[in-house]
Each structure stands twice: as C-alpha cells, then as structure tokens.
Design a protein around this motif. Structure first.
Motif, PDB file in Angstrom:
ATOM      1  N   ALA A   1      12.214 -36.223 -12.206  1.00 30.50           N
ATOM      2  CA  ALA A   1      11.399 -37.226 -12.908  1.00 30.50           C
ATOM      3  C   ALA A   1      11.236 -36.866 -14.382  1.00 30.50           C
ATOM      4  N   CYS A   2      11.502 -35.598 -14.727  1.00 30.23           N
ATOM      5  CA  CYS A   2      11.309 -35.103 -16.102  1.00 30.23           C
ATOM      6  C   CYS A   2      12.600 -34.552 -16.697  1.00 30.23           C
ATOM      7  N   HIS A   3      13.736 -35.078 -16.226  1.00 30.13           N
ATOM      8  CA  HIS A   3      15.046 -34.715 -16.786  1.00 30.13           C
ATOM      9  C   HIS A   3      15.314 -33.204 -16.755  1.00 30.13           C
ATOM     10  N   TRP A   4      14.763 -32.559 -15.742  1.00 32.34           N
ATOM     11  CA  TRP A   4      15.014 -31.121 -15.519  1.00 32.34           C
ATOM     12  C   TRP A   4      14.416 -30.226 -16.601  1.00 32.34           C
ATOM     13  N   TYR A   5      13.388 -30.714 -17.290  1.00 29.76           N
ATOM     14  CA  TYR A   5      12.667 -29.867 -18.233  1.00 29.76           C
ATOM     15  C   TYR A   5      11.450 -29.278 -17.519  1.00 29.76           C
ATOM     16  N   PRO A   6      11.420 -27.956 -17.298  1.00 32.28           N
ATOM     17  CA  PRO A   6      10.331 -27.342 -16.519  1.00 32.28           C
ATOM     18  C   PRO A   6       8.947 -27.574 -17.124  1.00 32.28           C
ATOM     19  N   ASP A   7       8.846 -27.489 -18.462  1.00 27.40           N
ATOM     20  CA  ASP A   7       7.539 -27.693 -19.094  1.00 27.40           C
ATOM     21  C   ASP A   7       7.035 -29.114 -18.863  1.00 27.40           C
ATOM     22  N   GLY A   8       7.957 -30.082 -18.957  1.00 33.06           N
ATOM     23  CA  GLY A   8       7.590 -31.478 -18.700  1.00 33.06           C
ATOM     24  C   GLY A   8       7.177 -31.689 -17.249  1.00 33.06           C
ATOM     25  N   ALA A   9       7.893 -31.023 -16.336  1.00 33.76           N
ATOM     26  CA  ALA A   9       7.574 -31.147 -14.908  1.00 33.76           C
ATOM     27  C   ALA A   9       6.202 -30.552 -14.612  1.00 33.76           C
ATOM     28  N   LEU A  10       5.894 -29.414 -15.230  1.00 31.81           N
ATOM     29  CA  LEU A  10       4.572 -28.808 -15.022  1.00 31.81           C
ATOM     30  C   LEU A  10       3.480 -29.734 -15.552  1.00 31.81           C
ATOM     31  N   GLU A  11       3.729 -30.359 -16.690  1.00 35.33           N
ATOM     32  CA  GLU A  11       2.751 -31.289 -17.253  1.00 35.33           C
ATOM     33  C   GLU A  11       2.540 -32.471 -16.314  1.00 35.33           C
ATOM     34  N   LYS A  12       3.636 -32.959 -15.720  1.00 37.99           N
ATOM     35  CA  LYS A  12       3.524 -34.057 -14.743  1.00 37.99           C
ATOM     36  C   LYS A  12       2.736 -33.609 -13.511  1.00 37.99           C
ATOM     37  N   MET A  13       2.930 -32.375 -13.102  1.00 37.15           N
ATOM     38  CA  MET A  13       2.156 -31.822 -11.979  1.00 37.15           C
ATOM     39  C   MET A  13       0.672 -31.761 -12.326  1.00 37.15           C
ATOM     40  N   LYS A  14       0.381 -31.409 -13.572  1.00 33.10           N
ATOM     41  CA  LYS A  14      -1.022 -31.335 -14.005  1.00 33.10           C
ATOM     42  C   LYS A  14      -1.669 -32.719 -14.043  1.00 33.10           C
ATOM     43  N   THR A  15      -0.971 -33.698 -14.639  1.00 28.71           N
ATOM     44  CA  THR A  15      -1.557 -35.039 -14.732  1.00 28.71           C
ATOM     45  C   THR A  15      -1.676 -35.677 -13.345  1.00 28.71           C
ATOM     46  N   THR A  16      -0.740 -35.350 -12.461  1.00 30.57           N
ATOM     47  CA  THR A  16      -0.826 -35.835 -11.076  1.00 30.57           C
ATOM     48  C   THR A  16      -2.036 -35.223 -10.376  1.00 30.57           C
ATOM     49  N   ALA A  17      -2.255 -33.930 -10.578  1.00 29.53           N
ATOM     50  CA  ALA A  17      -3.402 -33.250  -9.961  1.00 29.53           C
ATOM     51  C   ALA A  17      -4.715 -33.813 -10.507  1.00 29.53           C
ATOM     52  N   THR A  18      -4.759 -34.070 -11.817  1.00 31.94           N
ATOM     53  CA  THR A  18      -5.963 -34.643 -12.433  1.00 31.94           C
ATOM     54  C   THR A  18      -6.265 -36.011 -11.834  1.00 31.94           C
ATOM     55  N   PHE A  19      -5.217 -36.819 -11.693  1.00 35.20           N
ATOM     56  CA  PHE A  19      -5.365 -38.152 -11.096  1.00 35.20           C
ATOM     57  C   PHE A  19      -5.863 -38.040  -9.661  1.00 35.20           C
ATOM     58  N   ARG A  20      -5.258 -37.148  -8.898  1.00 33.09           N
ATOM     59  CA  ARG A  20      -5.623 -37.010  -7.484  1.00 33.09           C
ATOM     60  C   ARG A  20      -7.072 -36.538  -7.329  1.00 33.09           C
ATOM     61  N   LYS A  21      -7.501 -35.675  -8.234  1.00 33.09           N
ATOM     62  CA  LYS A  21      -8.885 -35.205  -8.180  1.00 33.09           C
ATOM     63  C   LYS A  21      -9.856 -36.337  -8.516  1.00 33.09           C
ATOM     64  N   GLU A  22      -9.504 -37.117  -9.533  1.00 33.39           N
ATOM     65  CA  GLU A  22     -10.381 -38.220  -9.947  1.00 33.39           C
ATOM     66  C   GLU A  22     -10.508 -39.282  -8.855  1.00 33.39           C
ATOM     67  N   TYR A  23      -9.405 -39.507  -8.140  1.00 36.20           N
ATOM     68  CA  TYR A  23      -9.409 -40.547  -7.099  1.00 36.20           C
ATOM     69  C   TYR A  23      -9.282 -39.930  -5.701  1.00 36.20           C
ATOM     70  N   ALA A  24      -9.915 -38.769  -5.540  1.00 36.97           N
ATOM     71  CA  ALA A  24      -9.824 -38.032  -4.268  1.00 36.97           C
ATOM     72  C   ALA A  24     -10.269 -38.884  -3.080  1.00 36.97           C
ATOM     73  N   ALA A  25     -11.246 -39.738  -3.290  1.00 37.10           N
ATOM     74  CA  ALA A  25     -11.758 -40.569  -2.196  1.00 37.10           C
ATOM     75  C   ALA A  25     -10.671 -41.464  -1.609  1.00 37.10           C
ATOM     76  N   LEU A  26      -9.660 -41.784  -2.422  1.00 40.04           N
ATOM     77  CA  LEU A  26      -8.590 -42.670  -1.965  1.00 40.04           C
ATOM     78  C   LEU A  26      -7.351 -41.917  -1.489  1.00 40.04           C
ATOM     79  N   VAL A  27      -7.037 -40.796  -2.126  1.00 43.33           N
ATOM     80  CA  VAL A  27      -5.739 -40.162  -1.848  1.00 43.33           C
ATOM     81  C   VAL A  27      -5.826 -38.809  -1.130  1.00 43.33           C
ATOM     82  N   ARG A  28      -6.958 -38.118  -1.234  1.00 41.02           N
ATOM     83  CA  ARG A  28      -7.042 -36.843  -0.527  1.00 41.02           C
ATOM     84  C   ARG A  28      -7.171 -37.111   0.966  1.00 41.02           C
ATOM     85  N   GLY A  29      -6.328 -36.441   1.738  1.00 38.50           N
ATOM     86  CA  GLY A  29      -6.344 -36.642   3.180  1.00 38.50           C
ATOM     87  C   GLY A  29      -5.707 -37.939   3.642  1.00 38.50           C
TER      88      GLY A  29
END
Length: 294
Positions: A69-97
């Motif tokens: 998803a990030c053209h094989w750039y590790p730093d970009g992939a880590l950033e995507k992992m961070k923004t995904t985690a932030t999103f999942r935490k904010e909307y935990a009621a919908l996506v966690r579990g």
C-alpha cells in the motif's frame, strides 16, 4: 473484448498467488522486486519492534499488506500502521473485536454493501455501496454499514491481486431520500473518509458516484471538507450518465444496472458471506490489532 473467465473471482477470494502480469504491475508501479521486498520487510519488522505503542503481527504476509500500500517504503508503511492504529483506537467501539458473525445477518439481509462477482478490465475488485433506496437506515444503521465495509476491506487484504491492483468503489445514490441523507451524518462522513485516506492499507484507485439526485448536494457538502487532494483526484461524478462511467469501467465488466453488458445484479451478501466466513479467523485476529493500549 474477449470473455473473461470469472469463475475464480465470483464469491471467492483468490488466495496465495499473483498472476505473471500482476507481478509486472507490482514491479512497475510499486518498485516490487525480490531484493526490495526482502530489505523492506526486514526494515519494517525492525521499525515495528522499536515502536512499542503499536501491536501488529510481523510475519512477511502481514507486513506485505502495508508495504504494498506504500510502494515498499518501510517508513511510509510504519506511518500507515500508526494512522491505522490511531483510527482504530478512536473508533474502538465499532472495530475492536469486530467478527464476521456479528455483521453476518445484516450483510446477508441488506443490499447495502456488495462486490461485483467479476473484476474490472484492469483486474481490480469493484465494491458497490448502495446509499439510496436499497438502504433502509432504520434496519441497517450507518454504523452497521461502516462495520460491514470495514470487514470487507480486511478480507480483501488477503487477495494479493487486490493488494497490487487496488480497488474501485461505486457509490450508488439511486433513489436517495432524506432518511438516507440524515443517516449520512457529518460524523459518519468524517469517519468514512478518514478510514479511506488514512487507515486503509489498500490502494483505492477510483471512487465513482452514480445516479445521484439533486439532494445529493447535501451529502457532498458533508463529505467535501474531509476529502484530501489525492483522493479528490480519484473521485468522479457521473449522475445518470453511464457513458461517463464507461470511460473508467468498461461496459463488458459492468452489470445492466450501469448500462453494462452483464446481467443485472441479482446477488449480494448471501452469495458473498461464505468467502468472508472462510476469513473469520483472520478478521478475528485483526479485531485486536493496532494500538498496544486501547
């Protein structure tokens, strides 16, 4: 145009392979070679290990989802992992579990979220989101709609063909009325667009708005503030002009609903649920991933 054999695409996830031509697309568009892959996976694994606030699997296949998803750039992939985690935490009621069985009944009964049984002329999956008369918000809330969409995107990650070629979304507003407009609230709009732009490790190549009536302007006024430039360039508005849609999606891959040459859509969640249930364990694993602390 030659008839495409869609037997492997219809109501089935294509697992464990990339076609030779897809490997070439990966090389040209994503810089993907064996050397780049090995180095990027190793680097992302190290970066992830050094980021204790994140909780993700670190096997090759899982890291590849984010790296492609990030053209094989590790730093970009880590950033995507961070923004995904932030999103999942904010909307935990919908996506966690979130589990397949929790949305099964509404996915099967409703006609809101669907996937064409065939890929398009570029080998991309085509997601259909019915936001108009086929959606009754009193039976399927906007939260339900989002949870189904989220579950489908997790299952879609399992297809390497989809990781490389990306996905296309058709937002169908046929018969949109005030009850749907009310359900498409500012908070839903923000959540949906944050998800697509910041927290979805898939390549969203095109978003097509079709059959939108005048009242759609109210919906778009809610969406527009959250649309960033990259996604904005990939959004196309067609109204009832299917020839406009055909400039992007060939009539040979579209059903009659969109003036294509294939039969009208007569399938949905009932036909697709089996493919999702086969990924129930993967969806369950994902349901706890993202932030190390919720």
């Amino acid at each position: 145009m030659a008839t495409v054999d869609i037997s492997e695409e219809a109501f089935n996830l294509r697992l464990g392979y990339l076609k030779p031509e897809t490997l070439e697309i990966a090389r040209v568009e994503l810089r993907e070679t064996e050397e780049v892959k090995a180095e990027a996976i190793q680097k992302l694994r190290e970066l992830l290990k050094a980021t204790p606030e994140l909780n993700y699997k670190d096997d090759d296949a899982f890291l590849t989802v984010f790296l492609r998803a990030c053209h094989w750039y590790p730093d970009g992939a880590l950033e995507k992992m961070k923004t995904t985690a932030t999103f999942r935490k904010e909307y935990a009621a919908l996506v966690r579990g979130l589990l397949v069985e929790q949305v099964k009944e509404k996915f099967v009964k409703g006609s809101v979220i669907n996937v064409l049984r065939n890929c398009d002329q570029k080998g991309r999956r085509v997601l259909i989101v019915n936001c108009g008369k086929l959606w009754d918000p009193s039976e399927i809330s906007s939260d339900d709609m989002f949870r189904m969409l989220y579950m489908v995107h997790i299952a879609a990650q399992r297809e390497e063909e989809t990781q490389v070629r990306g996905v296309v979304c058709v937002m169908d507003f046929d018969g949109l009325a005030m009850k749907q407009v009310k359900a498409l609230s500012p908070s839903f709009s923000k959540r949906l667009l944050t998800f697509i732009q910041e927290a979805m490790p898939l390549r969203m190549k095109e978003v097509h708005f079709v059959k939108q009536p005048f009242i759609f302007n109210m919906v778009w006024s809610l969406f527009k503030p959250f649309v960033k430039e990259k996604l904005n360039k990939r959004m196309h508005f067609h109204g009832s002009d299917m020839k406009s849609l055909h400039k992007f999606l060939d009539p040979s891959v579209l059903p009659a609903n969109y003036k294509g040459t294939l039969p009208a859509i007569n399938y949905g969640g009932t036909e697709w649920i089996g493919a999702l249930e086969k990924q129930a364990d993967y969806v369950a694993e994902w349901s706890q991933l993202g932030p190390a602390q919720w």
